[in-house]
Every structure is written in structure tokens, then in C-alpha cells.
Write an enzyme that holds these catalytic residues in place. Sequence first.
Site, PDB file in Angstrom:
ATOM      1  N   LYS A  93     -10.712  49.635  27.100  1.00 13.05           N
ATOM      2  CA  LYS A  93     -10.292  48.270  27.426  1.00 13.05           C
ATOM      3  C   LYS A  93      -8.804  48.019  27.188  1.00 13.05           C
ATOM      4  CE  LYS A  93     -14.558  45.715  27.400  1.00 13.05           C
ATOM      5  NZ  LYS A  93     -15.609  46.647  26.879  1.00 13.05           N
ATOM      6  N   GLU A 115     -11.434  35.983  27.962  1.00 12.83           N
ATOM      7  CA  GLU A 115     -12.830  35.769  27.607  1.00 12.83           C
ATOM      8  C   GLU A 115     -13.300  37.017  26.872  1.00 12.83           C
ATOM      9  OE1 GLU A 115     -11.934  37.217  30.356  1.00 12.83           O
ATOM     10  OE2 GLU A 115     -13.246  38.969  30.238  1.00 12.83           O
ATOM     11  N   SER A 381     -16.297  56.108  27.240  1.00  6.59           N
ATOM     12  CA  SER A 381     -15.558  54.841  27.324  1.00  6.59           C
ATOM     13  C   SER A 381     -15.142  54.287  25.973  1.00  6.59           C
ATOM     14  CB  SER A 381     -16.377  53.798  28.087  1.00  6.59           C
ATOM     15  OG  SER A 381     -17.641  53.599  27.493  1.00  6.59           O
TER      16      SER A 381
HETATM   17  C1  LIG Z   1     -16.789  46.862  27.495  1.00  7.08           C
HETATM   18  C2  LIG Z   1     -17.260  48.256  27.435  1.00  7.08           C
HETATM   19  C3  LIG Z   1     -17.939  48.866  28.516  1.00  7.08           C
HETATM   20  C4  LIG Z   1     -18.339  48.113  29.754  1.00  7.08           C
HETATM   21  O1  LIG Z   1     -17.291  47.601  30.505  1.00  7.08           O
HETATM   22  P1  LIG Z   1     -16.843  48.203  31.909  1.00  7.08           P
HETATM   23  O2  LIG Z   1     -15.946  47.174  32.447  1.00  7.08           O
HETATM   24  O3  LIG Z   1     -18.089  48.412  32.727  1.00  7.08           O
HETATM   25  O4  LIG Z   1     -16.167  49.480  31.632  1.00  7.08           O
HETATM   26  C5  LIG Z   1     -18.270  50.196  28.424  1.00  7.08           C
HETATM   27  N1  LIG Z   1     -17.988  50.917  27.324  1.00  7.08           N
HETATM   28  C6  LIG Z   1     -17.358  50.373  26.256  1.00  7.08           C
HETATM   29  C7  LIG Z   1     -17.083  51.226  25.076  1.00  7.08           C
HETATM   30  C8  LIG Z   1     -16.975  49.034  26.278  1.00  7.08           C
HETATM   31  O5  LIG Z   1     -16.347  48.505  25.210  1.00  7.08           O
END
Ligand SMILES: *Cc1c(COP(=O)(O)O)cnc(C)c1O
Length: 398
Positions: A93, A115, A381
Site C-alpha cells: 500500500k 479512507e 502483498s
Molecule cells: C489492503 C491489502 C490487500 C488488498 O488490497 P488490494 O487493493 O486488493 O491489493 C492485500 N494484501 C494486503 C497485505 C493488504 O494490506
Amino acid sequence: MTGGVGGYPDARGRFGAFGGRYVPETLMGALKRLESEAREALADASFLARLDAELDRWVGRPSPLTPAPRLSAAWGVEVLLKREDLNHTGAHKINNALGQALLAQKMGAKRIVAETGAGQHGVASAAACARLGMGCRVYMGAVDVERQAPNVARMKLFGAEVVPVTAGDATLRAAIDEAMRDWVSDPLGTFYLLGSAVGPHPYPWLVRELQSVIGREARQQALATTGRLPDVVVACVGGGSNAIGAFAPFVEDDAVALLGVEAGGSGPGLGQHAATIVHGRPGVLHGTYSQLLQDEHGQIHETHSVSAGLDYPGVGPEHAHLAATGRATYTAATDTEALDALEEVARMEGILVALETAHAFAGARVWAAANPGKTVLICVSGRGDKDLGILQSVGRAG
Ligand SMILES: *Cc1c(COP(=O)(O)O)cnc(C)c1O
């Protein structure tokens, strides 16, 4: 910075049938100004140099591509992990939050509104604003403020103001509405820092461009490590920002499959999951036309997932388009499958992934079983330290 599907979106912000700008007239001017300023910035060498320097020295990029030998042996494929979990603040993010905050500063905004649902995007936004010396107000559903106290504390330490939203469902959906309302009241002095590849044009495009650093690096790293491109790129999909960032630089590589994994929750029934593309129908939410979880009257469904970050009833319009054209495939992994995958990765590779990310591993495992000997690139992610409380409560952490 380019990526994405053959030049999409078009001039109206459409990815095929999806996307666009379904907003009140009061927001139209602000969105058009944002689009032209963003286009200019992303083509401006000095802006890009500033962004790259901050990504390098503050976020910690490039993130490594880690081979996963024990997981590879267990699954019968070659597994490569793109390590967004090693970024500053623990997830992908920050790539988007930093990029938009720099853009806000360039546009002369005095303050940023954002948000947040689980709080991860709020933390990334608050950190980026602290770094750039900008004011930051984060709208967060009152229910989420209760559930995510550590992230509220982090945001406050970074100097952000956290505003609980009691309207509507008092979660992410209501927080987005509130942030947009704030933005409309002062569109020149305020910048709305949106956290995923959703919302009205230009956000899905802008967020994709800022997150495409994931796929650009991974593509080069895969070529350097294995001498070829992976056979599949796998990512979890909430709003879809880490997935579109990982996919975009591979979209023109026809031989590379793209697999998005949604939250299958506790089952396929109404309200049990957040698998928007797998189970949804087209409609408008938060200013964009995409796949949605809704009933026959257009009422948005309740969603459920063990991972708060995937718990959104919509999805980015570019994913709806990639699904409609067949360029990418979307599956769902249940809560139990994700928890099992999280434990497997932790034991086999010494990496505690986020619950969101665990869905990507669960989906990748199924793909691997059907495609022995192939190379599987998974976008990690985020890291799972934030999820220890949940892991303990479901009996998965001792
Ligand atoms: C917020 C988040 C997601 C989901 O958000 P996307 O916009 O679909 O990438 C996925 N993995 C993690 C670790 C997150 O913090």
C-alpha cells in the site's frame, strides 16, 4: 510509467465496458483536474526521479524476488515470491500512498483525506504525509476503529487525525463516502488519497501506474534469476491494487497466465464471502461501473472474510475487464484454505504472510497441482504480524 491492457483506460476512463465516472457534478471538476495533473506528473522526469528516490531510500525498494525451494519441492513447481511484505509499513500500500502524497504536494494541496478499512491504507497514508510534512485526516468506520486499535494508534503516532464514521454500515463503504464528501467541500486545498484500484476515473488508472512498480521489478528479477518469464503471476484481490500492479507489466506477455484470488470466506452463500468477480454482477459503486456483490434490487451485500483487507463488495474495473476478456482468471480461496496456506508458508519458508496474501498462496497451490513443473510467481502483498490476534483467536498460533 506504463502498463495495463493495450492502452486502457480510454479517454472516458473505461476498461472495455467497465470503469468510468459515476459521480455528482460537484466532483467532476476535481476528478478532471486530478487526471490532467496526474498525467503530467507521471510523464515528468523530475517528479518520477523524486518518486523513485523516495521508493528507494524510504520504502526500501526494490523489494527482493525470493525463490521458495521447500515450497517448490512440496508443490512440484518453481515458486518465486515478490516480497512487498518487506516494504516500509509492511505491505504494497505504501507504493500508492507515497505516489499520491507526492502528487498532492505537487498540486499544492494543503491536506490529505483518506479512507481506511482495516487500517493498513490509513497507516501508509499517515506515514507518507508525515514524511512530506502534510496534514492527514483518515476516515474510518466506527466499527473498524474498535476492531483495529493498533492501526489507529500507529496513524496517531504519525500525526494523523482519525475520524470515526458512524453512518451506514460504519465500515469501509461508509468511510469512502465520507472522505469523498470532505473532498467535495474543498477540492482545491484537499487531496483525496484513495487506497485501491477502485473508484471513479482516474483512480483505477493512477493506482495501477503507481503499483506497477511491483510487476516491473518482478519481471526483470524473474528474467535475471531464471532466464525466462514465469508461467503464471498470482495475487490476492480485494479492491485489486496489488494484483493489478503485479499483472500490468505482464499483460502483453501472452504466455504468462494471470491469476487473481478472491476471498471465498466461509462459503459461496450470500454474505459469506467477498468474491466479487467469482460471484458478482455488474453495477455502480463508489463512482465506478464494475462487478459487485448485490441483490436483484441493486442492494449491496454484506461481505465476510477472515482477512479484513479483502472485505470489500466491489473490485477495480480493470479486473472486471481482464475477467470479461479472459486475459486473467479469478478464483476464490476460503478462510480455511487461506489459514492452511499461511501456516504452510510460515513452516516451509520462514515467512509470515498477511491473511490477505495467504489467499494468493491457496490459489497458487491449486494452480500448481494442475501445472507441474511450471514457474509460479506470487505477489506477497504484505506481512502477517498484524494478524497475530486473529490467528490466535482461531487457534492457529499456538
Ligand atoms: C489492503 C491489502 C490487500 C488488498 O488490497 P488490494 O487493493 O486488493 O491489493 C492485500 N494484501 C494486503 C497485505 C493488504 O494490506
